[in-house]
Design a protein around this motif. Structure first.
Motif, mmCIF file in Angstrom:
data_model
loop_
_atom_site.group_PDB
_atom_site.id
_atom_site.type_symbol
_atom_site.label_atom_id
_atom_site.label_comp_id
_atom_site.label_asym_id
_atom_site.label_seq_id
_atom_site.Cartn_x
_atom_site.Cartn_y
_atom_site.Cartn_z
ATOM 1 N N GLU A 46 -8.718 5.187 -14.052
ATOM 2 C CA GLU A 46 -7.310 5.469 -13.796
ATOM 3 C C GLU A 46 -6.477 4.295 -14.303
ATOM 4 O OE1 GLU A 46 -7.162 8.352 -9.928
ATOM 5 O OE2 GLU A 46 -7.306 6.208 -9.546
ATOM 6 N N TYR A 48 -3.024 2.178 -13.990
ATOM 7 C CA TYR A 48 -1.974 1.908 -13.010
ATOM 8 C C TYR A 48 -0.888 1.015 -13.590
ATOM 9 C CZ TYR A 48 -5.255 3.661 -9.501
ATOM 10 O OH TYR A 48 -6.117 4.441 -8.775
ATOM 11 N N ALA A 55 -1.190 -4.160 -5.645
ATOM 12 C CA ALA A 55 -1.424 -2.953 -4.840
ATOM 13 C C ALA A 55 -1.908 -3.323 -3.441
ATOM 14 C CB ALA A 55 -2.448 -2.058 -5.533
ATOM 15 N N PRO A 148 -1.516 6.504 -10.502
ATOM 16 C CA PRO A 148 -1.966 6.253 -11.875
ATOM 17 C C PRO A 148 -1.091 6.964 -12.900
ATOM 18 C CG PRO A 148 -3.391 7.852 -10.820
ATOM 19 C CD PRO A 148 -2.459 7.358 -9.756
#
Length: 550
Positions: A46, A48, A55, A148
């Motif tokens: 994914e 991001y 995060a 994502p």
């Protein structure tokens, strides 16, 4: 299935390739394959907008340390939630206000639920939702960097790279999903939301949403932070055991009544004892632990009984190994019944064929996949049980029962007596107790049937194994590339040389890299399919059973 003469001739040639000479070469190549398996391409990661460090800070701001038993960390799966303290089955992991979720109800609209949820997410993110009072707008705009930009799901790949999966079931299912997404996004695109925006939102819906029961109906919901849990694959037998343990834990937990009713680790909870007390504004989405975890361990949930192809199509990854994976050798019971190429002359009698068809379609596990699975012969017991029925006739048919088999998680056709697995009892580790005899079903009533000699039962089981092995050989021969060629490609992926040599017609360098990653994952996926098929054939050969010739 239209088994014509051309297919029969081709089948005979393919099966003939697996001989005693190949038995030796398969065994000699095992060590080399084990070495090459380490070179499997990682699934498309994914992508991001924020680092894991940022995060983690966002997660800690929403759930201050100590307020929940988990924290966001870098894990073997990428990003995941890790236990901060000992966690037991049924323990509360996260609680999110229901009013902060983006959800739609499964109420039979013209548009499918996934498309409506994707459009609702875009409405909240880009259009301000229901106005200034809508709390979701601020919550989801703040959470957007955690989402994502690409999930890597195969349903959003190029058509050419989907074709590189090679396995017909995976290619067909992924293309069908891809075409549905394309059609929905094209139909609903407008000045506010482009087709590309809708496809992005659909990728999030298919990789991060939950189906959950509420007093207002069953909803499909996107839940901030609860979507950070990664998937733990399970075989059908493991899933049945896990479900029993989880339900027991939820029943014992007085705070988990809603979860116990729904049977899921996630549930919408609210104050009050009846649905009439439900108020969405005060309700919560709760996630509870499925398994026990020690501090430092990643806390998983399960996304369901998904094959590697299904996970790759919707989520953009597949675990290796995947205990829940399987490769179908036959589409359904009728497909098995139609493949009579390997039956003896006695097995082709019309009356017996009619009896066999009636029994097959009334199997307790009639919908279970007729497939090979990780674990080889032992975990293919349902496929082999149905093929056993195909090759049994006369007195032998009277000694078969449709009975629960704990190590595969459902019923199949087994022998009466102390060794129900027959020839593959050793593979199954036949210490398993078949306790549910009361619910077993006799295949055919045969009064005064003499006890069969062990070699007679073995002959039936050998025929079943031989037919399954022959189908594996047929399927391996139909792939455009061999397992050895795929593993050689994966070695170039591991050392980086693959990406230097990969070229497409893409003008954008980032798109070319993305296409190369998709291709590499497609190769890794199809290699797992071929390993399952080749491993099954190899195990049969080690048991002294050659692929059958019709």
């Amino acid at each position: 299935r239209g088994l014509g003469a051309a297919r029969r001739v081709a089948s005979a040639h393919r099966v003939a390739r697996v001989s005693h000479r190949r038995h030796a070469s398969l065994r000699a190549a095992r060590a080399e394959r084990v070495r090459r398996r380490g070179a499997a391409a990682a699934p498309c990661a994914e992508k991001y907008a924020v680092s894991t460090e940022d995060a983690t800070a966002m997660f800690d701001a929403r759930f201050p340390p100590g307020s929940v038993p988990v924290a966001l960390r870098e894990t073997a799966c990428g990003r995941g939630l890790v236990a901060l303290r000992p966690i037991d089955e049924g323990d509360l992991l996260l609680s999110i206000p229901w009013r902060h979720t983006v959800h739609v109800f499964e109420d039979g609209n013209d548009d499918p639920d996934d498309l409506r949820l994707a459009l609702e997410l875009l409405r909240v993110l880009d259009d301000g939702g229901d106005g200034p009072e809508d709390e979701r707008v601020g919550i989801w705009r703040d959470y957007r960097p955690m989402l994502p930009s690409s999930t890597g799901a195969a349903a959003f790949w190029t058509k050419e790279n989907v074709d590189e999966l090679q396995h017909a079931d995976a290619v067909d299912e992924t293309h069908a999903l891809r075409m549905r997404f394309e059609a929905g996004a094209t139909r609903r695109a407008d000045k506010k939301h482009s087709k590309k925006d809708i496809l992005w939102a659909l990728s999030l819906v298919h990789s991060r949403s939950f189906s959950v029961a509420t007093p207002e109906g069953t909803a499909r919901a996107l839940v901030p932070f609860a979507d950070l849990f990664n998937h733990k694959p399970e075989s059908p037998a493991q899933a049945r055991q896990t479900d029993a343990l989880l339900q027991a834990a939820l029943r014992e937990n007085k705070d988990a009544a809603a979860h116990a009713r729904s049977g899921e680790p996630w549930s919408v909870t609210f104050d009050g004892t009846s649905d009439s007390n439900f108020e969405a504004a005060s309700a919560s989405f709760e996630m509870r632990a499925i398994w026990r975890h020690e501090p430092g361990e990643e806390v998983f949930i399960t996304y369901g009984h998904e094959t590697s192809a299904e996970l790759l199509a919707s989520y953009g990854f597949f675990p290796a190994p995947n205990a829940g994976d399987f490769v179908r050798l036959y589409t359904d019971m009728q497909d098995v019944l139609d493949d009579d190429r390997y039956l003896s002359r006695d097995g082709l009698v019309a009356a017996l064929a009619m009896e066999r068809e009636a029994v097959m379609w009334n199997a307790l596990a009639v919908e279970a996949p007729l497939a090979v699975r990780p674990g080889g012969v032992a975990n293919a017991a349902h496929l082999l049980g149905c093929l056993r029925l195909m090759h049994a006739h006369g007195a032998m048919l009277g000694l078969l029962r449709d009975e629960d088999v704990p190590h595969i998680g459902h019923s199949t056709f087994v022998w009466q007596g102390d060794a129900p697995c027959g020839l593959w009892a050793e593979s199954c580790g036949e210490d398993v107790l078949y306790e549910d005899r009361a619910s077993s079903v006799a295949v055919a009533e045969r009064p005064d049937v003499p006890r069969l000699e062990e070699d007679a039962r073995d002959a039936v089981d050998r025929a079943a194994l031989g037919q399954a092995a022959a189908r594996c050989v047929e399927m391996l021969a139909e792939f455009p590339t061999t397992l050895e060629e795929d593993e050689a490609t994966l070695l170039t992926v591991a050392d980086g040389s693959f990406f230097l040599s990969f070229r497409t017609h893409e003008e954008d360098e980032s798109h070319e890299r993305e296409s190369a990653e998709q291709y590499a994952v497609a190769v890794a996926y199809r290699a797992t399919v071929k390993r399952l098929l080749a491993g099954f054939v190899e195990e049969c050969l080690e048991m002294g059973v050659e692929p059958s010739e019709w």
